[in-house]
Design an enzyme around this catalytic site. Structure first.
Site, PDB file in Angstrom:
ATOM      1  N   ALA A 197      34.066   0.903  45.115  1.00 27.74           N
ATOM      2  CA  ALA A 197      35.406   1.139  44.580  1.00 27.74           C
ATOM      3  C   ALA A 197      35.344   1.243  43.067  1.00 27.74           C
ATOM      4  O   ALA A 197      34.419   0.735  42.436  1.00 27.74           O
ATOM      5  CB  ALA A 197      36.348   0.006  44.990  1.00 27.74           C
ATOM      6  N   ASP A 198      36.339   1.909  42.514  1.00 22.26           N
ATOM      7  CA  ASP A 198      36.503   1.942  41.068  1.00 22.26           C
ATOM      8  C   ASP A 198      37.990   1.872  40.764  1.00 22.26           C
ATOM      9  O   ASP A 198      38.788   2.562  41.394  1.00 22.26           O
ATOM     10  CB  ASP A 198      35.903   3.205  40.459  1.00 22.26           C
ATOM     11  N   THR A 199      38.353   1.013  39.826  1.00 17.60           N
ATOM     12  CA  THR A 199      39.752   0.796  39.469  1.00 17.60           C
ATOM     13  C   THR A 199      39.972   1.174  38.014  1.00 17.60           C
ATOM     14  O   THR A 199      39.143   0.862  37.159  1.00 17.60           O
ATOM     15  CB  THR A 199      40.139  -0.681  39.683  1.00 17.60           C
ATOM     16  N   THR A 254      42.917   2.859  42.325  1.00 17.90           N
ATOM     17  CA  THR A 254      41.602   2.472  42.827  1.00 17.90           C
ATOM     18  C   THR A 254      41.118   3.535  43.796  1.00 17.90           C
ATOM     19  O   THR A 254      41.826   3.890  44.744  1.00 17.90           O
ATOM     20  CB  THR A 254      41.627   1.103  43.530  1.00 17.90           C
ATOM     21  N   GLY A 255      39.930   4.042  43.523  1.00 22.72           N
ATOM     22  CA  GLY A 255      39.248   4.912  44.469  1.00 22.72           C
ATOM     23  C   GLY A 255      38.354   4.033  45.321  1.00 22.72           C
ATOM     24  O   GLY A 255      37.635   3.176  44.799  1.00 22.72           O
TER      25      GLY A 255
END
EC number: 3.6.1.9
Length: 194
Positions: free
Chosen positions: A65-67, A101-102
């Protein structure tokens, strides 16, 4: 069936959120470039980075994840230093912003495998902050490793007036959407196992 989920992250917050679901994790932080590409829209950015993290880590079932905090189309990542954290907090003061978030789940099974992903958005309303509040908060050290320079689950939560959407997304991982992606990848959650 993958017996163990690999988390491609060193974030203690993501680890804690997944522990709330009762998931046994193997932690393998991904080494990827998290810079925003020129002209890259924020949604594309978080999804690209999540996918790159998931692809960079070996494992049968990998979650990444990336936020990012987004204000006026600008991605506010982790501050470079205390002055950058102050700049971000001044910009967020008295505004509504978006936390994106991805999330990517990659399953290496069979000839092709499966990659599932989503982008989750949460709107956050921030209180008006004076220089004294900002200096105090930056002095705690808490904002220095957080996207947008604040932690809703910590002292920074005192500055949040309203949240529309997933609170866990603001912490770093939208739990409901992540659980749905894991299910779609064929990974049963603890309460679904015999």
């Amino acid at each position: 069936m993958a017996s163990r989920l690999v988390l491609a992250s060193q974030s203690p917050r993501r680890r804690e959120l997944l522990a709330q679901l009762g998931l046994a994790l193997e932690i393998r932080p991904a080494d990827t470039d998290e810079r925003v590409l020129p002209g890259e829209p924020p949604r594309d950015y978080v999804l690209r980075v999540a996918r790159e993290k998931a692809r960079a880590v070996p494992g049968d079932l990998v979650l990444a994840a990336d936020t990012a905090v987004v204000l006026g189309g600008e991605v506010l990542g982790k501050p470079r230093d205390a002055d950058d954290a102050r700049r971000m907090l001044r910009a967020l003061s008295g505004t509504r912003h978006e936390v994106l978030t991805g999330v990517c789940v990659r399953r290496n099974a069979g000839a092709l495998g499966v990659e599932l992903d989503a982008v989750v958005a949460t709107e956050v309303a921030f209180a008006r902050l004076g220089d004294g509040e900002i200096d105090w908060y930056v002095g705690t050290g808490e904002p220095l490793d957080k996207a947008g320079a604040y932690a809703i689950q910590g002292s920074g939560g005192a500055f949040v007036e309203e949240v529309r959407g997933s609170v866990s997304n603001v912490v770093g991982l939208p739990l409901a959407e992540t659980a749905a992606l894991l299910r779609r990848a064929g990974f049963p959650l603890p309460w679904e196992r015999p």
